[in-house]
Design a protein around this motif. Sequence first.
Motif: not given
Lengths: 385, 244
Positions: A28-38
């Motif tokens: 979903r091209k949301m790799a950066l979101i996981s960084d933000a969540i973490s």
Amino acid sequence: MDVQIEIQLIAVIVAIACAIPGVFLVLRKMALISDAISHSILPGIVIGFFITEDLNSPWLILLAALTGVITVVLVEAIQKTGLVKEDTAIGLVFPALFSIGVILIAKNANDVHLDVHAVLLGELAFAPSDRLLIGGVDVGPKSLWVMGIILMITIGLLLTFFKELKVSTFDVGLSAALGFSPVVLHYGLMTISSVTVVGAFEAVGAVLVVALMIAPAATAYLLTSDLKKMLVLSVIFGVTSAIGGYWIAHLLDASIAGSMTTVLGIVFMMVYLFAPNKGLIAVLYRQKQQRTEVSLLTFLLHLNNHEEETERHVKHLNEHINWQQVRSKTVLDLAQKNNLIAINDQIVSLTQKGKEFTELALEYIITNKDENIEHMKDDFFLFRG
Amino acid sequence: MQKIAIRVDDLTVAYNYKPVLWDIDLEVPESVLMAIVGPNGAGKSTLIKSILGIIEPIAGSVSIYGKPYDKQRKLVAYVPQKGSVDWDFPTTALDVVMMGTYGRLGWIKRPRSKEKKASLEALEKVGMLPFKGRQISKLSGGQQQRVFLARALVQNASIYFMDEPFQGVDATTEIAIINILKELRKAGKTVIVVHHDLQTVPEYFDWVTFLNVKKIATGPVKDIFNDDNLTKTYGINYKVAVNK
């Protein structure tokens, strides 16, 4: 159970639990979101810890996971204003939430056993020391149970909603039209990702959990064109890196999470270089072959256009088509290997197969219709698009 | 009198408070092959998307055979713009077509051999059976569009919505697609196509809607596809551009 085995078991379960949502985040091209969540779960963890005084409490996990979902909501809200792009919105939201967590820890550092360093990097080696006691009986490390339950829920949801996740990831519009609400699936995935990150941070830390989510999926993506296989491969990469990383840390007396992430990075590099289709070496080889094949086609066209022998003499080819010696030889060899030409007395002529091949190739180049050249795709890169 | 397949009443859609569709009233009779034409930014895709409930309108209502869309999902198939999906997604042609069966299956239930058989038949119909196992990024633009059409066919719907199915496809595929659409209409289905090439409207379609934020005109091609409506829709004189 032996402590070493317990640590590896926790590492493996964390790796699997991260790899599964990671596949969908990458697609979903949301790799950066996981960084933000973490990062932004930090205030959730701190507040949860004030209330429950237990890092493994289910309430703390839910509260912190909620902060993760709030991050996504905030990012999307800022993005929707149209004033900034998504990456800027992410960059605005997570440091703000993270810093609230940092201040909360600093203000209460004397009372609580929690520091920023531990949250960021985690320490797998200490994970087995916190035991789960049921009726006074030691049933194993708490984090093993917590991550085990999270993994079971993740696998259960994946098996139940695989079809829905697939269609909403591939084609949001169709998913909505068919009645599979992309919003529900999106936030479902965000929730399970947040829960996984919170569950895993104590073991591997908020920074490295991102690597466990993204690297296995990115590696698997280079190797397969099937979503199920991508999931399986991601899990395999996650697990092998977890165990490999543990033993490297053991040998070097270094951080386990750090070693795991390093192994993940090395595995990705290897696959990036050597993957059969998408790998760097395969791509370079293919480009080289395509160049040769273009030359071959030029050469065949030349033969097709000229009846006179002077134009078809092996030696004249160098001058006439203006090629280096080596290139002419490569092209001649390739043509002969495929029975496209015959050489008699240094005079080159097209075989029947060569004539057909040239005509089909010409037609393909002109019309771009590839029904007739399907059989040529196996032997020649040129026609594979 | 033909039955009304789609009815749109006072539909208004806005992005960030800027109206994209303004008070649209539209009735599409059953069993027509209709083109929606209009300049870029006229709201053609938006009209389809709001009929399908993908975009929330700020006013107005839509009904499919007299009932709201979410009660009639199974009657409707949708082909989004080819560019709206990621063709590097790890999946095969057959798998994409199978997604068309998901709607009837509903939540949780998995496709089985019946769905697979229907999907293979749909691939056959669009001439893509030999490519069933191919990864979708390895297909040409025309082949990708055929796979999308097969996915709509397998939905076995009464109404088909297609968003620019001819964009970036070769001439053979364009003819293959329009022939299948004409067959669908003959079988009593209603087909709505967002279309760009005005030249081919009289040849391909029997019904047309002119759209430019507002509805300009809707009706049979032979009655309303004329210079007057084209000029009203595109704002320039089309007398020379279109020879009927």
